[in-house]
Design a protein around this motif. Structure first.
Motif, PDB file in Angstrom:
ATOM      1  N   VAL A 174       0.849  -1.206   0.000  1.00  0.00           N
ATOM      2  CA  VAL A 174       0.000   0.000   0.000  1.00  0.00           C
ATOM      3  C   VAL A 174       0.877   1.245   0.000  1.00  0.00           C
ATOM      4  O   VAL A 174       0.618   2.200  -0.737  1.00  0.00           O
ATOM      5  CB  VAL A 174      -0.977   0.005   1.201  1.00  0.00           C
ATOM      6  CG1 VAL A 174      -1.614   1.376   1.383  1.00  0.00           C
ATOM      7  CG2 VAL A 174      -2.052  -1.053   1.007  1.00  0.00           C
ATOM      8  N   GLU A 175       1.925   1.226   0.805  1.00  0.00           N
ATOM      9  CA  GLU A 175       2.822   2.376   0.842  1.00  0.00           C
ATOM     10  C   GLU A 175       3.460   2.614  -0.529  1.00  0.00           C
ATOM     11  O   GLU A 175       3.572   3.752  -0.982  1.00  0.00           O
ATOM     12  CB  GLU A 175       3.912   2.169   1.900  1.00  0.00           C
ATOM     13  CG  GLU A 175       4.818   3.369   2.047  1.00  0.00           C
ATOM     14  CD  GLU A 175       5.846   3.196   3.152  1.00  0.00           C
ATOM     15  OE1 GLU A 175       6.721   4.078   3.238  1.00  0.00           O
ATOM     16  OE2 GLU A 175       5.795   2.212   3.906  1.00  0.00           O
ATOM     17  N   GLN A 176       3.843   1.536  -1.205  1.00  0.00           N
ATOM     18  CA  GLN A 176       4.426   1.679  -2.539  1.00  0.00           C
ATOM     19  C   GLN A 176       3.438   2.348  -3.493  1.00  0.00           C
ATOM     20  O   GLN A 176       3.795   3.271  -4.217  1.00  0.00           O
ATOM     21  CB  GLN A 176       4.838   0.320  -3.095  1.00  0.00           C
ATOM     22  CG  GLN A 176       5.439   0.410  -4.479  1.00  0.00           C
ATOM     23  CD  GLN A 176       5.762  -0.958  -5.078  1.00  0.00           C
ATOM     24  OE1 GLN A 176       5.679  -1.981  -4.422  1.00  0.00           O
ATOM     25  NE2 GLN A 176       6.118  -0.956  -6.344  1.00  0.00           N
ATOM     26  N   VAL A 177       2.195   1.898  -3.476  1.00  0.00           N
ATOM     27  CA  VAL A 177       1.182   2.491  -4.361  1.00  0.00           C
ATOM     28  C   VAL A 177       0.991   3.965  -4.032  1.00  0.00           C
ATOM     29  O   VAL A 177       0.985   4.814  -4.931  1.00  0.00           O
ATOM     30  CB  VAL A 177      -0.171   1.743  -4.251  1.00  0.00           C
ATOM     31  CG1 VAL A 177      -1.249   2.477  -5.043  1.00  0.00           C
ATOM     32  CG2 VAL A 177      -0.043   0.315  -4.734  1.00  0.00           C
ATOM     33  N   LEU A 178       0.838   4.282  -2.759  1.00  0.00           N
ATOM     34  CA  LEU A 178       0.563   5.677  -2.379  1.00  0.00           C
ATOM     35  C   LEU A 178       1.740   6.594  -2.681  1.00  0.00           C
ATOM     36  O   LEU A 178       1.536   7.729  -3.121  1.00  0.00           O
ATOM     37  CB  LEU A 178       0.162   5.752  -0.904  1.00  0.00           C
ATOM     38  CG  LEU A 178      -1.190   5.138  -0.572  1.00  0.00           C
ATOM     39  CD1 LEU A 178      -1.445   5.155   0.932  1.00  0.00           C
ATOM     40  CD2 LEU A 178      -2.318   5.859  -1.313  1.00  0.00           C
ATOM     41  N   VAL A 179       2.955   6.120  -2.492  1.00  0.00           N
ATOM     42  CA  VAL A 179       4.134   6.945  -2.810  1.00  0.00           C
ATOM     43  C   VAL A 179       4.171   7.236  -4.308  1.00  0.00           C
ATOM     44  O   VAL A 179       4.351   8.384  -4.725  1.00  0.00           O
ATOM     45  CB  VAL A 179       5.433   6.257  -2.332  1.00  0.00           C
ATOM     46  CG1 VAL A 179       6.664   6.895  -2.954  1.00  0.00           C
ATOM     47  CG2 VAL A 179       5.535   6.314  -0.812  1.00  0.00           C
ATOM     48  N   VAL A 180       3.994   6.206  -5.117  1.00  0.00           N
ATOM     49  CA  VAL A 180       4.045   6.382  -6.563  1.00  0.00           C
ATOM     50  C   VAL A 180       2.891   7.267  -7.042  1.00  0.00           C
ATOM     51  O   VAL A 180       3.086   8.207  -7.814  1.00  0.00           O
ATOM     52  CB  VAL A 180       4.017   5.005  -7.289  1.00  0.00           C
ATOM     53  CG1 VAL A 180       3.774   5.175  -8.780  1.00  0.00           C
ATOM     54  CG2 VAL A 180       5.327   4.269  -7.035  1.00  0.00           C
ATOM     55  N   GLU A 181       1.687   6.953  -6.594  1.00  0.00           N
ATOM     56  CA  GLU A 181       0.520   7.693  -7.088  1.00  0.00           C
ATOM     57  C   GLU A 181       0.524   9.157  -6.669  1.00  0.00           C
ATOM     58  O   GLU A 181       0.179  10.020  -7.453  1.00  0.00           O
ATOM     59  CB  GLU A 181      -0.775   7.007  -6.632  1.00  0.00           C
ATOM     60  CG  GLU A 181      -1.020   5.665  -7.290  1.00  0.00           C
ATOM     61  CD  GLU A 181      -1.118   5.743  -8.800  1.00  0.00           C
ATOM     62  OE1 GLU A 181      -1.711   6.700  -9.350  1.00  0.00           O
ATOM     63  OE2 GLU A 181      -0.600   4.824  -9.467  1.00  0.00           O
TER      64      GLU A 181
END
Length: 167
Positions: A155-162
């Motif tokens: 989830v952190e990966q998605v939120l950082v990228v997005e």
């Protein structure tokens, strides 16, 4: 003072025009920002964290039927977000650049320029494994913590990228 010829003025004006045109252009390497993905991930993540909290002490296989619809709802939301993120167009330049970075991007240039679908798939897979383990054998507190850790990482990966796409 030396006089400037019409030809020199023309080329200066042309140069200024080209510079202004190029300054107005942005080179896109990644897909466009989609606020719906960020808000959807935040909402689905909140539901997932509630589930993790609910089973933090473990959950027996006998308890699974009461949790089944919660698993399905959360998994469905993350899978829908994966499809939404995957449907975004990856600009040609981003695809070509990713293709040249084969050591990092392997065989998926779109996945390198648009990593969110892969991270969302990892979330879905992790929740599916947790659901299956809960259904078949039950899950103990240590297993829940491991599933939660994997979930939070993705989830952190998605939120950082997005959120980085919001320019």
């Amino acid at each position: 003072m030396a006089q400037v010829s019409n030809r020199q003025l023309f080329f200066r004006a042309l140069l200024v025009g080209v510079i202004l045109t190029l300054a107005g252009c942005t080179v896109a390497l990644t897909p466009a920002y989609d606020a719906g993905i960020v808000s959807g991930v935040n909402a689905a993540n909140e539901q997932a964290l509630i589930l993790f909290s609910e089973v933090s002490g473990g959950a027996s296989a006998a308890r699974y039927p009461k949790l089944a619809s919660t698993y399905d709802e959360i998994i469905g939301k993350f899978d829908a977000l994966r499809l939404r993120a995957a449907a975004r167009d990856v600009p040609d330049l981003g695809r070509r650049l990713s293709g040249r970075l084969s050591e990092v991007c392997s065989d998926d240039p779109d996945g390198c320029a648009n990593s969110s679908p892969g991270a969302l798939q990892a979330i879905v897979d992790n929740l599916q494994r947790m659901k299956q383990e809960n259904r078949q054998n039950g899950i103990n507190a240590l297993e829940v913590a491991a599933f939660k850790n994997a979930h939070e990482t993705s989830v952190e990966q998605v939120l950082v990228v997005e959120t980085a796409l919001q320019r």
